[in-house]
Scaffold this motif. Structure first.
Motif, PDB file in Angstrom:
ATOM      1  N   UNK A 125       0.832  -1.188   0.000  1.00 32.91           N
ATOM      2  CA  UNK A 125       0.000   0.000   0.000  1.00 32.91           C
ATOM      3  C   UNK A 125       0.880   1.257   0.000  1.00 32.91           C
ATOM      4  N   UNK A 126       0.247   2.389  -0.166  1.00 36.03           N
ATOM      5  CA  UNK A 126       0.985   3.650  -0.192  1.00 36.03           C
ATOM      6  C   UNK A 126       1.651   3.953   1.144  1.00 36.03           C
ATOM      7  N   UNK A 127       1.135   3.349   2.228  1.00 34.82           N
ATOM      8  CA  UNK A 127       1.768   3.562   3.530  1.00 34.82           C
ATOM      9  C   UNK A 127       2.884   2.556   3.794  1.00 34.82           C
ATOM     10  N   UNK A 128       3.236   1.767   2.771  1.00 35.66           N
ATOM     11  CA  UNK A 128       4.340   0.830   2.892  1.00 35.66           C
ATOM     12  C   UNK A 128       4.008  -0.456   3.621  1.00 35.66           C
ATOM     13  N   UNK A 129       2.731  -0.762   3.801  1.00 36.96           N
ATOM     14  CA  UNK A 129       2.323  -1.959   4.541  1.00 36.96           C
ATOM     15  C   UNK A 129       1.679  -2.979   3.611  1.00 36.96           C
ATOM     16  N   UNK A 130       1.756  -4.240   4.022  1.00 38.16           N
ATOM     17  CA  UNK A 130       1.011  -5.308   3.349  1.00 38.16           C
ATOM     18  C   UNK A 130       0.584  -6.294   4.424  1.00 38.16           C
ATOM     19  N   UNK A 131      -0.723  -6.545   4.491  1.00 36.89           N
ATOM     20  CA  UNK A 131      -1.295  -7.366   5.558  1.00 36.89           C
ATOM     21  C   UNK A 131      -1.938  -8.624   4.993  1.00 36.89           C
ATOM     22  N   UNK A 132      -1.526  -9.763   5.552  1.00 36.57           N
ATOM     23  CA  UNK A 132      -2.068 -11.065   5.143  1.00 36.57           C
ATOM     24  C   UNK A 132      -2.885 -11.630   6.302  1.00 36.57           C
ATOM     25  N   UNK A 133      -4.070 -12.109   5.998  1.00 39.43           N
ATOM     26  CA  UNK A 133      -4.898 -12.802   6.979  1.00 39.43           C
ATOM     27  C   UNK A 133      -4.834 -14.296   6.678  1.00 39.43           C
ATOM     28  N   UNK A 134      -4.298 -15.090   7.622  1.00 39.95           N
ATOM     29  CA  UNK A 134      -4.258 -16.538   7.437  1.00 39.95           C
ATOM     30  C   UNK A 134      -5.501 -17.168   8.045  1.00 39.95           C
ATOM     31  N   UNK A 172     -12.433  -9.421   8.102  1.00 40.88           N
ATOM     32  CA  UNK A 172     -12.205  -8.609   6.905  1.00 40.88           C
ATOM     33  C   UNK A 172     -12.553  -7.150   7.180  1.00 40.88           C
ATOM     34  N   UNK A 173     -13.662  -6.927   7.846  1.00 43.02           N
ATOM     35  CA  UNK A 173     -14.082  -5.556   8.137  1.00 43.02           C
ATOM     36  C   UNK A 173     -13.142  -4.874   9.128  1.00 43.02           C
ATOM     37  N   UNK A 174     -12.642  -5.625  10.102  1.00 38.70           N
ATOM     38  CA  UNK A 174     -11.789  -5.035  11.129  1.00 38.70           C
ATOM     39  C   UNK A 174     -10.355  -4.834  10.662  1.00 38.70           C
ATOM     40  N   UNK A 181      -6.012 -13.116  16.240  1.00 39.93           N
ATOM     41  CA  UNK A 181      -7.276 -12.487  16.620  1.00 39.93           C
ATOM     42  C   UNK A 181      -8.269 -13.579  16.997  1.00 39.93           C
ATOM     43  N   UNK A 182      -8.931 -13.389  18.135  1.00 41.23           N
ATOM     44  CA  UNK A 182      -9.880 -14.383  18.643  1.00 41.23           C
ATOM     45  C   UNK A 182     -11.307 -13.990  18.286  1.00 41.23           C
ATOM     46  N   UNK A 183     -12.137 -14.993  18.048  1.00 37.86           N
ATOM     47  CA  UNK A 183     -13.539 -14.729  17.752  1.00 37.86           C
ATOM     48  C   UNK A 183     -14.316 -14.583  19.059  1.00 37.86           C
ATOM     49  N   UNK A 205      -6.785  -9.259  20.383  1.00 37.17           N
ATOM     50  CA  UNK A 205      -5.487  -9.397  19.723  1.00 37.17           C
ATOM     51  C   UNK A 205      -4.492  -9.961  20.724  1.00 37.17           C
ATOM     52  N   UNK A 206      -3.858 -11.090  20.388  1.00 36.95           N
ATOM     53  CA  UNK A 206      -2.942 -11.732  21.335  1.00 36.95           C
ATOM     54  C   UNK A 206      -1.633 -12.114  20.652  1.00 36.95           C
ATOM     55  N   UNK A 207      -0.629 -12.348  21.474  1.00 33.88           N
ATOM     56  CA  UNK A 207       0.666 -12.905  21.044  1.00 33.88           C
ATOM     57  C   UNK A 207       1.303 -12.146  19.892  1.00 33.88           C
ATOM     58  N   UNK A 208       1.328 -10.819  19.988  1.00 33.43           N
ATOM     59  CA  UNK A 208       1.986 -10.018  18.948  1.00 33.43           C
ATOM     60  C   UNK A 208       3.497 -10.203  19.062  1.00 33.43           C
ATOM     61  N   UNK A 209       4.155 -10.407  17.940  1.00 37.46           N
ATOM     62  CA  UNK A 209       5.601 -10.585  17.947  1.00 37.46           C
ATOM     63  C   UNK A 209       6.206 -10.182  16.600  1.00 37.46           C
TER      64      UNK A 209
END
Length: 390
Positions: A52-61, A100-102, A362-364, A370-374
């Motif tokens: 993206x223009x902000x230099x980020x790319x996010x993948x949802x597994x 997807x929305x979040x 991310x938990x439902x 949001x947990x275990x960020x690393x």
């Protein structure tokens, strides 16, 4: 010779008339019955995929949806407050929509057992329902197969062909020009942002691999494994890509390689709640990935109660955690998904290469906790990349 032209023209007309008539009848039938199936072109995402223009790319597994027949397919191993008898595949769909929305992912990676063959009356219909939120929100997505997808009405080859033809899919059946085992071995490159000097250069490479389903070795039943031909393609692809830039890479496959069991004895992050269900055969996946030098993280499915990340020889191996409500799980242990977030380094007047690769889950639950960020990988030297003007 003079007679040949009229005969040839007549033959051409005889071929064109039925085709034109069929087209007219097809369009006419569509007008009479708007609900009738009509051929259409696949809706594809803008390609190549890019930061993206902000230099980020996010993948949802999304690992192990185990989708069945929708509302008729009941949940497994859920607490009463989740919905009890009303809980079904619709809970899985609702969870994917929430994510997807979040998160607004740039790519969704479906890492196998997307459908549960034994519960899916029609494989194609189940896949369409399972993937539908990605299509609805026009999110690019890639898929590989697990060990249950082919247990319904389609073979593994047919499944990957179908997945590759669905809207917004970047999935491929197999790489062109290579004879490899299985179906669903392919590379996706993530290019630099629009308006940058690296708009035509892949800054992040994604390798998708088919880890198979089940096999018999010397009379013993075991899970599938990644074969020699697949590893040869993977190594060759990596070498070719690294001729242009030393871009980091991520890999996705369903069944873990045997060395993942050794992470029990390490300082892993997350939950290690069940034995690693892998093949009896060690085909050298870890050795191949280490020798390539570009893969920083591997993302797995298969074992639903595991959601940990652990490091083997400098490469992080991470489970997605069980996503689907028809998949086995554990009551009071929420379904979950993994996010992989890649950020480019911002110079004084330019984008550099990839600066960091992070992940979290991310938990439902009520808050999509949001947990275990690393941080999985951080690059301290971007000299191998050209500068990209902002």
């Amino acid at each position: 010779t003079e007679m040949a032209l009229p005969v040839s023209s007549a033959g051409l007309v005889s071929l064109l008339v039925p085709c034109l008539l069929s087209f007219v009848l097809l369009r006419f039938s569509a007008l009479l019955d708007p609900g009738a199936a009509v051929p259409r072109v696949k809706r594809s995402p803008p390609l190549p995929l890019r930061f993206r223009h902000d230099g980020a790319f996010k993948i949802l597994q999304v690992a192990d949806m185990h989708f069945g027949n929708g509302a008729a397919t009941r949940c497994r191993d859920v607490a009463p407050e989740v919905g009890g008898a009303r809980c079904s595949d619709r809970n899985t769909t609702r969870f994917l929509r929430r994510l997807i929305e979040a998160e607004r992912p740039d790519l969704i990676a479906f890492t196998g057992d997307n459908i549960f063959g034994g519960s899916a009356t029609d494989a194609a219909e189940s896949l369409l329902r399972a993937i539908s939120p990605a299509i609805e929100y026009k999110v690019p997505w890639a898929a590989i197969l697990g060990n249950h997808d082919q247990e319904s009405t389609m073979t593994r080859e047919e499944l990957m062909m179908f997945l590759s033809l669905m809207d917004y899919s970047v999935s491929q059946v197999n790489p062109p020009g290579f004879l490899v085992h299985g179906f669903g071995n392919y590379h996706v490159g993530i290019h630099g942002p629009f308006g940058s000097g690296l708009v035509n250069t892949s800054l992040l490479n994604l390798y998708f691999l088919d880890s198979g389903d089940r096999e018999v070795v010397d009379g013993i039943k075991t899970y599938g494994w990644i074969k020699e031909s697949q590893l040869a393609w993977l190594s060759a692809t990596s070498r070719e890509l690294q001729k242009n830039s030393l871009a980091p890479a991520l890999s996705f496959f369903h069944i873990p390689n045997p060395e993942v069991r050794e992470l029990w004895y390490t300082d892993f992050k997350g939950e290690y709640q069940e034995g690693v269900a892998c093949s009896l055969i060690n085909s050298g996946v870890l050795d191949t990935l280490v020798s390539m030098g570009d893969v920083k993280g591997v993302f797995l499915g298969h074992d639903h109660l595991n959601d940990f990340c652990g490091n083997l020889n400098g490469i992080w191996f991470c489970y997605g955690g069980g996503f689907g409500y028809h998949a086995y799980g554990r009551p009071h242990w929420p379904r979950r998904a993994r996010v992989i977030y890649t950020q480019l380094k911002k110079g004084q007047r330019s984008w550099m290469g990839v600066e960091s690769i992070q992940t979290w889950k991310l938990l439902d639950d009520e808050n999509l906790s949001k947990i275990d960020e690393q941080v999985l990988w951080r690059d301290s030297d971007n000299d191998s990349y050209q500068s990209v003007h902002l």
